[in-house]
Structure formats: structure tokens, C-alpha cells
Design a protein around this motif. Structure first.
Motif, PDB file in Angstrom:
ATOM      1  N   ALA A   1      11.628 -53.102 -29.200  1.00 13.01           N
ATOM      2  CA  ALA A   1      10.553 -52.017 -27.345  1.00 13.01           C
ATOM      3  C   ALA A   1      10.785 -50.775 -27.749  1.00 13.01           C
ATOM      4  O   ALA A   1      11.799 -49.680 -28.502  1.00 13.01           O
ATOM      5  CB  ALA A   1      11.722 -52.654 -26.587  1.00 13.01           C
TER       6      ALA A   1
ATOM      7  N   CYS B   1       7.045 -54.216 -25.512  1.00  9.82           N
ATOM      8  CA  CYS B   1       7.615 -54.750 -26.333  1.00  9.82           C
ATOM      9  C   CYS B   1       7.005 -55.726 -26.781  1.00  9.82           C
ATOM     10  O   CYS B   1       6.105 -56.512 -26.731  1.00  9.82           O
ATOM     11  CB  CYS B   1       8.440 -55.629 -25.111  1.00  9.82           C
ATOM     12  SG  CYS B   1       9.277 -54.328 -24.021  1.00  9.82           S
TER      13      CYS B   1
ATOM     14  N   ALA C   1       6.947 -49.056 -21.391  1.00  7.69           N
ATOM     15  CA  ALA C   1       7.517 -50.309 -22.343  1.00  7.69           C
ATOM     16  C   ALA C   1       6.983 -50.619 -22.829  1.00  7.69           C
ATOM     17  O   ALA C   1       5.831 -51.521 -22.639  1.00  7.69           O
ATOM     18  CB  ALA C   1       9.456 -50.558 -22.265  1.00  7.69           C
TER      19      ALA C   1
ATOM     20  N   ALA D   1      10.111 -47.432 -25.630  1.00  7.21           N
ATOM     21  CA  ALA D   1      10.954 -47.056 -23.808  1.00  7.21           C
ATOM     22  C   ALA D   1      10.761 -45.388 -23.519  1.00  7.21           C
ATOM     23  O   ALA D   1      11.284 -45.479 -24.271  1.00  7.21           O
ATOM     24  CB  ALA D   1      12.339 -48.301 -23.676  1.00  7.21           C
TER      25      ALA D   1
ATOM     26  N   TYR E   1      12.343 -53.460 -16.923  1.00  6.11           N
ATOM     27  CA  TYR E   1      12.739 -53.283 -18.246  1.00  6.11           C
ATOM     28  C   TYR E   1      14.081 -53.612 -18.411  1.00  6.11           C
ATOM     29  O   TYR E   1      14.153 -54.127 -19.684  1.00  6.11           O
ATOM     30  CB  TYR E   1      12.530 -51.764 -18.237  1.00  6.11           C
ATOM     31  CG  TYR E   1      12.318 -51.738 -20.724  1.00  6.11           C
ATOM     32  CD1 TYR E   1      12.153 -52.290 -21.501  1.00  6.11           C
ATOM     33  CD2 TYR E   1      13.082 -50.723 -20.358  1.00  6.11           C
ATOM     34  CE1 TYR E   1      12.624 -52.463 -22.877  1.00  6.11           C
ATOM     35  CE2 TYR E   1      13.290 -50.684 -21.915  1.00  6.11           C
ATOM     36  CZ  TYR E   1      13.278 -51.481 -23.021  1.00  6.11           C
ATOM     37  OH  TYR E   1      13.101 -51.130 -24.142  1.00  6.11           O
TER      38      TYR E   1
ATOM     39  N   LEU F   1       5.222 -52.666 -20.494  1.00  3.98           N
ATOM     40  CA  LEU F   1       5.322 -52.528 -18.983  1.00  3.98           C
ATOM     41  C   LEU F   1       5.206 -51.437 -18.260  1.00  3.98           C
ATOM     42  O   LEU F   1       5.913 -50.175 -19.112  1.00  3.98           O
ATOM     43  CB  LEU F   1       6.530 -53.099 -18.698  1.00  3.98           C
ATOM     44  CG  LEU F   1       7.841 -54.373 -19.228  1.00  3.98           C
ATOM     45  CD1 LEU F   1       8.739 -53.998 -19.055  1.00  3.98           C
ATOM     46  CD2 LEU F   1       6.471 -55.363 -18.312  1.00  3.98           C
TER      47      LEU F   1
END
Length: 195
Positions: A153, A140, A138, A155, A114, A102
Motif C-alpha cells: 500500500a 493498495c 491510497a 498512502a 483506509y 481509495l
């Protein structure tokens, strides 16, 4: 679709059978299928949903979708139903073990999709703090191991005037490529003549 296309074999076989039946007895019989009236028919406002994504397929595994890069647009963040649709799409990809990156650099809308995705999955990320940043990137992924699904994940907050982070995009449980967001941004600016 480019050079790829799909053939609907079911429709072809139905048309072939109909032609065989029509000519078998020397005559022609046509049947118009009847379709019931819809139970609801109304004009709706779908909204202006822009999708900015890159989908990665593994050609060695029969063109299986393995990863997606989702760029958040202002339309994804402007209404609750748009945020929910975006989160649902990312969640559905993760449920299929498709890695999702993302990237949100939308400055004129607040919110963190997120964080909303984590809420949908029932997971928290302590690095987000009390007020998750509106700009972030991010990566994932989900992995199935011994009948259990594992979510991972990574971020990073995005800060205006600072370099964009690099993200890992997983295309197999033990293999990833690095998304050099800053390098891609600089290359794009150079190509477009933006200084």
C-alpha cells in the motif's frame, strides 16, 4: 451495462425442455413451481449508499477485473454499518488480487476507511500516525507469490489547498498506470467552469 448483456442459458434450456415435454404427447401440461414462504419478511432501511467507482477490466484476459478506483462518499462514512460495507467491498476486491485505489476528500465526516481496511486485513501503516487523517488517497494491491499473499500500500494525506497526490494503479503484478488526481481535478473544474 451499455452494449454488454448476459444470456441465461439455464432458463432457456428449461423453457425449451418444458415445451418439448408439453408437445411430445400432444397435450399441454403446466406446472407452477411452489416456493416456500420466507422465514423473514420485513421493511428495512438500506440507507443512502452512493457508489462512486471506476472499474478496470483487462480485455486480453477475458475481461477480468484487475483494478478499481473507489471514491469515498459522505454516505460511506456516516454510519458504522456503511463504513463496514465499504471496507468489506475493498477487502473482497483485494482478496481477488484486484488493485484498489481509495480517494477520500469528504470534508464533512471524519474517519479513515483506509485505516479501517488495514485493520480488517490485520496490517498497520506507521505513516498514518496516532490519529489517521480524514482526507487521504491510497493505492493498495495484493499479489500471490509461491502460495503466499503479499499486500502493498501507498498512502498519502490530502491537505486542503494543496495539490492532490498521484497514485499508482496496478493492473498486473509488474505494470501500473498513474492516476493524476490533481490533473483530473483541474480538468473537471475547467470543464464545469469552476474557477
Amino acid at each position: 451495462m451499455g452494449r454488454y448483456f448476459e444470456l441465461d442459458i439455464g432458463a432457456f434450456e428449461y423453457e425449451k425442455r418444458s415445451a418439448d415435454i408439453n408437445t411430445a404427447n400432444g397435450g399441454t401440461a403446466t406446472t407452477v413451481p411452489t416456493v416456500a414462504e420466507p422465514t423473514v419478511s420485513a421493511d428495512i432501511d438500506i440507507g443512502d449508499q452512493h457508489e462512486y467507482e471506476v472499474l478496470i477490466y483487462d480485455v486480453e484476459r477475458e475481461k477480468t477485473l484487475v483494478a478499481a478506483v473507489e471514491f469515498v462518499s459522505p454516505g460511506n462514512k456516516d454510519r458504522a454499518e456503511h463504513r463496514l460495507a465499504f471496507v468489506a467491498k475493498c477487502s473482497a476486491l483485494l482478496q481477488r488480487n484486484v488493485s484498489v485505489a481509495l480517494v477520500d476528500v469528504v470534508t464533512d465526516r471524519s474517519g479513515n476507511l483506509y485505516a479501517e481496511l488495514l485493520g480488517e486485513l490485520g496490517v498497520t501503516d506507521s505513516t498514518l500516525g496516532v490519529e489517521p487523517p480524514s482526507l487521504y488517497a491510497a493505492s493498495c494491491r495484493t499479489r500471490t507469490n509461491q502460495h503466499r499473499n503479499r499486500f502493498d500500500a501507498w498512502a498519502y494525506p490530502v491537505v486542503l489547498g494543496h495539490p492532490l497526490p498521484a497514485l499508482s494503479l496496478w493492473y498486473a503484478p509488474d505494470r501500473a498506470v498513474t492516476l493524476d488526481l490533481e490533473g483530473s481535478y483541474e480538468d473537471t473544474c475547467q470543464l464545469l467552469g469552476i474557477g
